[in-house]
Design a protein around this motif. Structure first.
Motif, mmCIF file in Angstrom:
data_model
loop_
_atom_site.group_PDB
_atom_site.id
_atom_site.type_symbol
_atom_site.label_atom_id
_atom_site.label_comp_id
_atom_site.label_asym_id
_atom_site.label_seq_id
_atom_site.Cartn_x
_atom_site.Cartn_y
_atom_site.Cartn_z
ATOM 1 N N THR A 43 0.834 -1.195 0.000
ATOM 2 C CA THR A 43 0.000 0.000 0.000
ATOM 3 C C THR A 43 0.870 1.246 0.000
ATOM 4 O OG1 THR A 43 -1.700 -1.209 1.196
ATOM 5 C CG2 THR A 43 -1.878 1.169 1.200
ATOM 6 N N SER A 44 1.955 1.207 0.738
ATOM 7 C CA SER A 44 2.879 2.330 0.790
ATOM 8 C C SER A 44 3.477 2.596 -0.589
ATOM 9 C CB SER A 44 3.980 2.036 1.803
ATOM 10 O OG SER A 44 4.969 3.024 1.740
ATOM 11 N N LEU A 45 3.892 1.539 -1.293
ATOM 12 C CA LEU A 45 4.436 1.704 -2.640
ATOM 13 C C LEU A 45 3.354 2.168 -3.607
ATOM 14 C CD1 LEU A 45 6.814 -1.377 -3.027
ATOM 15 C CD2 LEU A 45 7.418 0.992 -2.520
ATOM 16 N N ASP A 46 2.153 1.610 -3.481
ATOM 17 C CA ASP A 46 1.045 2.020 -4.352
ATOM 18 C C ASP A 46 0.797 3.525 -4.265
ATOM 19 O OD1 ASP A 46 0.572 -0.578 -5.214
ATOM 20 O OD2 ASP A 46 -1.067 -0.925 -3.801
ATOM 21 N N ALA A 47 0.897 4.062 -3.062
ATOM 22 C CA ALA A 47 0.656 5.491 -2.861
ATOM 23 C C ALA A 47 1.702 6.347 -3.569
ATOM 24 C CB ALA A 47 0.634 5.815 -1.365
ATOM 25 N N LYS A 48 2.917 5.810 -3.739
ATOM 26 C CA LYS A 48 3.994 6.559 -4.387
ATOM 27 C C LYS A 48 3.953 6.452 -5.908
ATOM 28 C CE LYS A 48 7.052 6.000 -0.450
ATOM 29 N NZ LYS A 48 8.279 5.393 0.058
ATOM 30 N N ALA A 49 3.211 5.495 -6.429
ATOM 31 C CA ALA A 49 3.152 5.278 -7.875
ATOM 32 C C ALA A 49 2.234 6.299 -8.543
ATOM 33 C CB ALA A 49 2.668 3.864 -8.173
ATOM 34 N N VAL A 50 2.735 6.957 -9.566
ATOM 35 C CA VAL A 50 1.931 7.883 -10.364
ATOM 36 C C VAL A 50 1.119 7.080 -11.377
ATOM 37 C CG1 VAL A 50 2.021 9.799 -12.004
ATOM 38 C CG2 VAL A 50 3.597 9.755 -10.057
ATOM 39 N N VAL A 51 1.787 6.136 -12.027
ATOM 40 C CA VAL A 51 1.128 5.214 -12.956
ATOM 41 C C VAL A 51 0.575 4.081 -12.102
ATOM 42 C CG1 VAL A 51 1.506 3.634 -14.885
ATOM 43 C CG2 VAL A 51 2.747 5.797 -14.799
ATOM 44 N N LYS A 52 -0.711 3.806 -12.230
ATOM 45 C CA LYS A 52 -1.341 2.756 -11.430
ATOM 46 C C LYS A 52 -1.272 1.414 -12.162
ATOM 47 C CE LYS A 52 -2.165 5.647 -8.216
ATOM 48 N NZ LYS A 52 -1.223 5.693 -7.119
ATOM 49 N N MET A 53 -1.478 0.336 -11.428
ATOM 50 C CA MET A 53 -1.313 -1.021 -11.944
ATOM 51 C C MET A 53 -2.077 -1.277 -13.248
ATOM 52 S SD MET A 53 0.201 -4.003 -11.542
ATOM 53 C CE MET A 53 0.662 -4.376 -9.858
ATOM 54 N N PRO A 54 -3.354 -0.921 -13.383
ATOM 55 C CA PRO A 54 -4.057 -1.204 -14.643
ATOM 56 C C PRO A 54 -3.397 -0.529 -15.854
ATOM 57 C CG PRO A 54 -5.638 -0.670 -12.923
ATOM 58 C CD PRO A 54 -4.268 -0.363 -12.368
ATOM 59 N N GLU A 55 -2.960 0.699 -15.689
ATOM 60 C CA GLU A 55 -2.296 1.412 -16.786
ATOM 61 C C GLU A 55 -0.947 0.764 -17.105
ATOM 62 O OE1 GLU A 55 -0.786 5.902 -18.016
ATOM 63 O OE2 GLU A 55 -1.678 5.590 -16.047
ATOM 64 N N ALA A 56 -0.205 0.376 -16.067
ATOM 65 C CA ALA A 56 1.087 -0.280 -16.270
ATOM 66 C C ALA A 56 0.915 -1.616 -16.987
ATOM 67 C CB ALA A 56 1.794 -0.477 -14.932
ATOM 68 N N ARG A 57 -0.150 -2.349 -16.663
ATOM 69 C CA ARG A 57 -0.436 -3.614 -17.366
ATOM 70 C C ARG A 57 -0.615 -3.358 -18.855
ATOM 71 N NH1 ARG A 57 -4.659 -4.582 -13.382
ATOM 72 N NH2 ARG A 57 -3.715 -5.750 -11.703
ATOM 73 N N ASN A 58 -1.415 -2.348 -19.190
ATOM 74 C CA ASN A 58 -1.658 -2.020 -20.602
ATOM 75 C C ASN A 58 -0.369 -1.652 -21.326
ATOM 76 O OD1 ASN A 58 -4.432 -2.483 -20.480
ATOM 77 N ND2 ASN A 58 -4.886 -0.382 -19.903
ATOM 78 N N ILE A 59 0.483 -0.881 -20.677
ATOM 79 C CA ILE A 59 1.763 -0.489 -21.275
ATOM 80 C C ILE A 59 2.609 -1.734 -21.544
ATOM 81 C CG2 ILE A 59 3.946 0.707 -20.825
ATOM 82 C CD1 ILE A 59 2.237 2.777 -19.181
ATOM 83 N N ALA A 60 2.702 -2.609 -20.550
ATOM 84 C CA ALA A 60 3.516 -3.825 -20.683
ATOM 85 C C ALA A 60 2.985 -4.728 -21.794
ATOM 86 C CB ALA A 60 3.553 -4.577 -19.354
ATOM 87 N N LEU A 61 1.672 -4.872 -21.888
ATOM 88 C CA LEU A 61 1.092 -5.754 -22.902
ATOM 89 C C LEU A 61 1.221 -5.190 -24.308
ATOM 90 C CD1 LEU A 61 -2.031 -7.025 -20.941
ATOM 91 C CD2 LEU A 61 -0.043 -8.383 -21.658
ATOM 92 N N LYS A 62 1.363 -3.879 -24.444
ATOM 93 C CA LYS A 62 1.627 -3.286 -25.760
ATOM 94 C C LYS A 62 3.049 -3.614 -26.204
ATOM 95 C CE LYS A 62 -1.685 0.468 -25.523
ATOM 96 N NZ LYS A 62 -1.878 1.902 -25.339
ATOM 97 N N VAL A 63 3.973 -3.694 -25.254
ATOM 98 C CA VAL A 63 5.367 -4.013 -25.552
ATOM 99 C C VAL A 63 5.514 -5.497 -25.877
ATOM 100 C CG1 VAL A 63 7.677 -4.160 -24.535
ATOM 101 C CG2 VAL A 63 6.287 -2.137 -24.172
ATOM 102 N N TYR A 64 4.852 -6.347 -25.102
ATOM 103 C CA TYR A 64 4.952 -7.789 -25.304
ATOM 104 C C TYR A 64 3.579 -8.412 -25.051
ATOM 105 C CZ TYR A 64 6.914 -12.451 -25.463
ATOM 106 O OH TYR A 64 7.195 -13.739 -25.827
#
Length: 102
Positions: free
Chosen positions: A28-49
């Motif tokens: 939760t502490s790390l989540d609060a520091k993330a500007v890009v949230k997990m769903p958006e990061a998933r989409n970015i990663a899946l576009k790459v691979y």
């Protein structure tokens, strides 16, 4: 008898809730520091691979902002590890899972 049974159940639920809260705190502490949230990061990663994400985590790691999402993505061609910076969404890694990263 019924009151002690209910008190026991409430006590167990309280302990379970405290344990879950204590376990979730670092993430939760790390989540609060993330500007890009997990769903958006998933989409970015899946576009790459493109493929199926079989493992994901948010962690502190050297490179980029120091906070990254790491995804293991499986496809017919194999499994890749894709790292996405949690602050700006840039790709930090795109390599075959298990390969030497040095």
């Amino acid at each position: 008898m019924r009151k002690s049974y209910l008190a026991s159940i409430l006590f167990c639920l309280t302990l379970t809730g405290a344990a879950l809260t204590a376990h979730a705190s670092p993430a939760t502490s790390l989540d609060a520091k993330a500007v890009v949230k997990m769903p958006e990061a998933r989409n970015i990663a899946l576009k790459v691979y493109p493929g199926k994400i079989v493992k994901e985590e948010l962690e502190k790691e050297a490179g980029g902002s120091g906070l990254r999402y790491t995804f293991d993505i499986k496809s017919d061609a194999g499994t890749h590890e894709v790292g996405v910076d949690a602050k700006d969404g840039k790709i930090l890694e795109n390599s075959v899972e298990g390969s030497d990263k040095d």
